[in-house]
Motif scaffolding. Structure first.
Motif, short mmCIF file in Angstrom:
data_model
loop_
_atom_site.label_atom_id
_atom_site.label_comp_id
_atom_site.label_asym_id
_atom_site.label_seq_id
_atom_site.Cartn_x
_atom_site.Cartn_y
_atom_site.Cartn_z
N ILE A 1 0.84 -1.20 0.00
CA ILE A 1 0.00 0.00 0.00
C ILE A 1 0.88 1.25 0.00
O ILE A 1 0.61 2.21 -0.73
N ALA A 2 1.94 1.23 0.81
CA ALA A 2 2.83 2.38 0.87
C ALA A 2 3.47 2.65 -0.49
O ALA A 2 3.50 3.79 -0.97
N SER A 3 3.95 1.59 -1.12
CA SER A 3 4.58 1.75 -2.44
C SER A 3 3.58 2.23 -3.48
O SER A 3 3.92 3.04 -4.35
N ARG A 4 2.34 1.75 -3.38
CA ARG A 4 1.30 2.13 -4.34
C ARG A 4 1.07 3.64 -4.32
O ARG A 4 0.74 4.23 -5.34
N TRP A 5 1.27 4.28 -3.15
CA TRP A 5 1.01 5.71 -3.02
C TRP A 5 2.28 6.54 -2.90
O TRP A 5 2.29 7.60 -2.28
N GLY A 6 3.36 6.03 -3.51
CA GLY A 6 4.54 6.87 -3.67
C GLY A 6 5.53 6.82 -2.53
O GLY A 6 6.39 7.71 -2.42
N PHE A 7 5.44 5.78 -1.67
CA PHE A 7 6.41 5.61 -0.59
C PHE A 7 7.17 4.30 -0.83
O PHE A 7 6.79 3.25 -0.30
#
Length: 345
Positions: free
Chosen positions: A288-294
């Protein structure tokens, strides 16, 4: 997109009004309400969740609703509410103003403050409501205060565009996919902002520098569409809009927040929504973090805790208990302007 439906006919007649009132308290905000219909009371409410925004359509018997000072102290939903009556109408009082609205007389309320609302219909009233978070909303609170209870015509101009969008959105949800939710929410926010800015502009001196405001809205739309790209930075945003990085920062100065902070707020808001989504319970937090630019889990965890005072895991665990997750804190931080070179694809 998450849809919930309440029908009073599914509840024993003696319990209908109380069940409807409790559903509103859980899904929208706690209210004091009264109806003279007794056991004959009828209501049907459909609630759509679009990210952090809500759109609800209801057909309900005449009802009096209040958000008292006590209720506002106990619970702050942190949203602006737009109401679009389709049939019947309502009497509203807030912030020292009173108004009577009929079909397609849209108006804005602030549930964080005391309000009285009487739904008028024969035999019932049909209306659409919209709740959008105050956090991250592009128009300042002082401007929104000018719009409270004010008639915003829904049959002409920008108002007709918004009312048409809401009618289509609530008429048939089966044609939408879950992946449409972020785009629908972005479209909703843009139409709301356009409507509010239009009426503020009509006041003459309410909204300074409309050209700057239009550019800010254009940039914010671009940012929302590219939140999932970790390469989204002030330099790449400036390049996409053919302006310098320094001018981009000057444009955002009027928003009271830097470009980078606004990007971080939007990414965290989307990640927070996904963490609370029961259909994504099995999705690892780092995904989820990677999906939103983290791309780095540690960076996401630190940013989430700094913003909301709780770890992403604890926030998800709260949501899974069916209790409301702890409210997000408004901890905007003004970062110094970024001066690094753009990282282009």
């Amino acid at each position: 997109m998450i849809e919930k439906v309440f029908r009073s006919d599914d509840v024993p007649s003696v319990d209908r009004f109380d069940a409807w009132r409790k559903r509103l308290a859980r899904d929208i905000s706690p209210l004091n309400s009264h109806s003279d219909q007794g056991n004959a009371f009828r209501a049907e409410t459909r609630l759509l969740r679009l990210g952090d925004s809500r759109v609800w359509s209801t057909v309900v018997d005449p009802t009096a609703i209040r958000r008292t000072p006590e209720l506002t102290r106990q619970s702050d939903p942190g949203v602006y509410t737009l109401i679009l009556p389709l049939s019947g109408g309502n009497e509203v009082a807030q912030a020292g103003r009173e108004a009577v609205h009929g079909p397609f007389d849209m108006h804005v309320l602030d549930p964080s403050r005391p309000v009285r609302l009487r739904l008028l219909g024969n035999p019932s009233v049909h209306l659409i409501g919209v709740d959008v978070p105050k956090a991250g909303f592009p128009l300042p609170a002082a401007w929104m205060d000018q719009l409270l209870t004010r008639r915003l015509p829904g049959r002409e101009g920008v108002g007709a565009l918004l009312s048409g969008f809401l009618l289509q959105l609530t008429h048939d949800t089966s044609s939408f996919r879950p992946s449409d939710s972020p785009r629908l929410e972005a479209a909703l926010l843009e139409l709301l902002t356009a409507l509010f800015a239009h009426h503020l502009d009509a006041d003459g001196n309410s909204v300074p520098n409309s050209a700057r405001r239009a550019l800010v809205l254009q940039i914010q739309t671009f940012i929302r569409q590219h939140l999932q790209d970790p390469r989204l930075t002030p330099p790449t945003i400036a390049a996409a809009h053919h302006i310098s990085v320094s001018y981009l920062h000057r444009v955002f100065q009027g928003e009271g927040i830097t470009v980078s902070s606004w990007i971080r707020e939007q990414r965290l808001a989307n990640a927070r929504r996904d963490l609370a989504d029961p259909t994504l319970r099995s999705t690892p937090i780092h995904i989820i973090a990677s999906r939103w630019g983290f791309p780095r889990a540690a960076d996401f965890s630190r940013a989430f805790r700094n913003a909301h005072g709780i770890s992403p895991k604890d926030y998800r665990d709260h949501a899974s208990t069916q209790l409301p997750p702890p409210p997000a804190r408004d901890t905007r931080q003004v970062d110094p302007p970024h001066r690094h070179q753009p990282r282009l694809p």
